[in-house]
Design an enzyme around this catalytic site. Structure first.
Site, PDB file in Angstrom:
ATOM      1  N   SER A   1       7.070  11.164  -2.537  1.00 21.22           N
ATOM      2  CA  SER A   1       7.408  10.878  -3.933  1.00 21.22           C
ATOM      3  C   SER A   1       7.209   9.399  -4.174  1.00 21.22           C
ATOM      4  CB  SER A   1       8.871  11.252  -4.205  1.00 21.22           C
ATOM      5  OG  SER A   1       9.298  10.763  -5.468  1.00 21.22           O
TER       6      SER A   1
ATOM      7  N   TYR B   1      18.046  10.842  -2.279  1.00 23.77           N
ATOM      8  CA  TYR B   1      16.717  11.454  -2.450  1.00 23.77           C
ATOM      9  C   TYR B   1      15.634  10.479  -2.000  1.00 23.77           C
ATOM     10  CZ  TYR B   1      12.606  13.441  -4.745  1.00 23.77           C
ATOM     11  OH  TYR B   1      11.354  13.953  -5.002  1.00 23.77           O
TER      12      TYR B   1
END
Length: 252
Positions: free
Chosen positions: A146, A160
């Site tokens: 990501s 995350y």
């Protein structure tokens, strides 16, 4: 002379998290290019629907119920792939979760699930396919990280981000370890992309912010799928190590 496009045809590709969003789009794109695709996820009814549509379009695909947080499931997935198609050429470790909240909210159960899926799931996938790829002298592992693996997604996505920093570290380390083995490694880092990932947040304030951000910026899932196809279709001696795909409007 073999065209680049022919480098996908006939390859056996596993895609985790393939029941929706980016994973589903990846599976469809790879199948359309002639790959034999194994779709893995927990929601079997959704997997079966996508497989049926791929087959109707002339592609080859099977579905295997898989929870990537369970190592036994990944081992069974690899075994089912070999049983169906005889080999494993590509693994896309795409399955992921993104429950967002400030650390001070102490959503420890969500931290555990995020680590189990986003880090352990990637490692379990690698463990399940790597010996086979090494034995055949070829293979390609693509790990979906990501843009949150480049910059800590504060104040709601610290955990995350930690998992996605880990995916990038695992991927780069594996790339170096594989050397001239014939096994390629690619990190794919999406920004805001249309998928169900944005619905995984239970914290009301964080969820509202994520929803608004995605609605203002997100790009279609096939933007990432096309990047995966590009990496997979390269000649065997070319490794696209890292691809970052974000909306033009996204500023981080």
């Amino acid at each position: 002379m073999t065209s680049v496009q022919d480098n996908i045809k006939g390859k056996v590709a596993i895609v985790t998290g393939a029941s929706s969003g980016i994973g589903e789009s990846m599976a469809r794109h790879l199948a359309a290019r002639g790959a034999k695709v194994v779709l893995a996820a927990r929601r079997t009814e959704r997997l079966d629907k996508v497989v049926a549509e791929i087959r109707e379009a002339g592609g080859e695909a099977i579905a295997v119920a898989t929870d990537v947080a369970k190592r036994a499931d990944l081992d069974a997935l690899a075994a089912a792939t070999v049983e169906a198609f005889g080999r494993i050429d590509v693994l896309v470790n795409n399955a992921g979760v993104m429950p967002l909240s400030p650390i001070e909210k102490l959503k420890v159960d969500e931290w555990d699930r995020t680590i189990d899926v986003n880090i352990k799931g990637v490692l379990y996938g690698i463990a399940a396919v790597l010996p086979r790829m090494q034995a055949q002298g070829s293979g390609h592992i693509l790990n979906v990280a990501s843009i949150a693996g480049f910059k800590v997604f504060t104040p709601v996505g610290t955990v995350y981000s930690a998992t996605k920093f880990a995916v990038r570290a695992i991927s780069e380390g594996l790339r170096v370890e594989m050397g001239n083995s014939g096994v390629r490694v690619t990190i794919v880092s999406p920004g805001a992309v249309e998928s169900e990932l944005k619905f995984g947040t239970t914290d009301a304030d964080a969820a509202a912010g994520v929803k608004a951000f995605y609605e203002a910026n997100q790009i279609p899932a096939d933007a990432v799928a096309r990047a995966v196809v590009y990496a997979v279709e390269q000649p065997a001696d070319v490794d696209i190590n890292e691809v970052v795909v974000r909306p033009v409007s996204q500023d981080f």
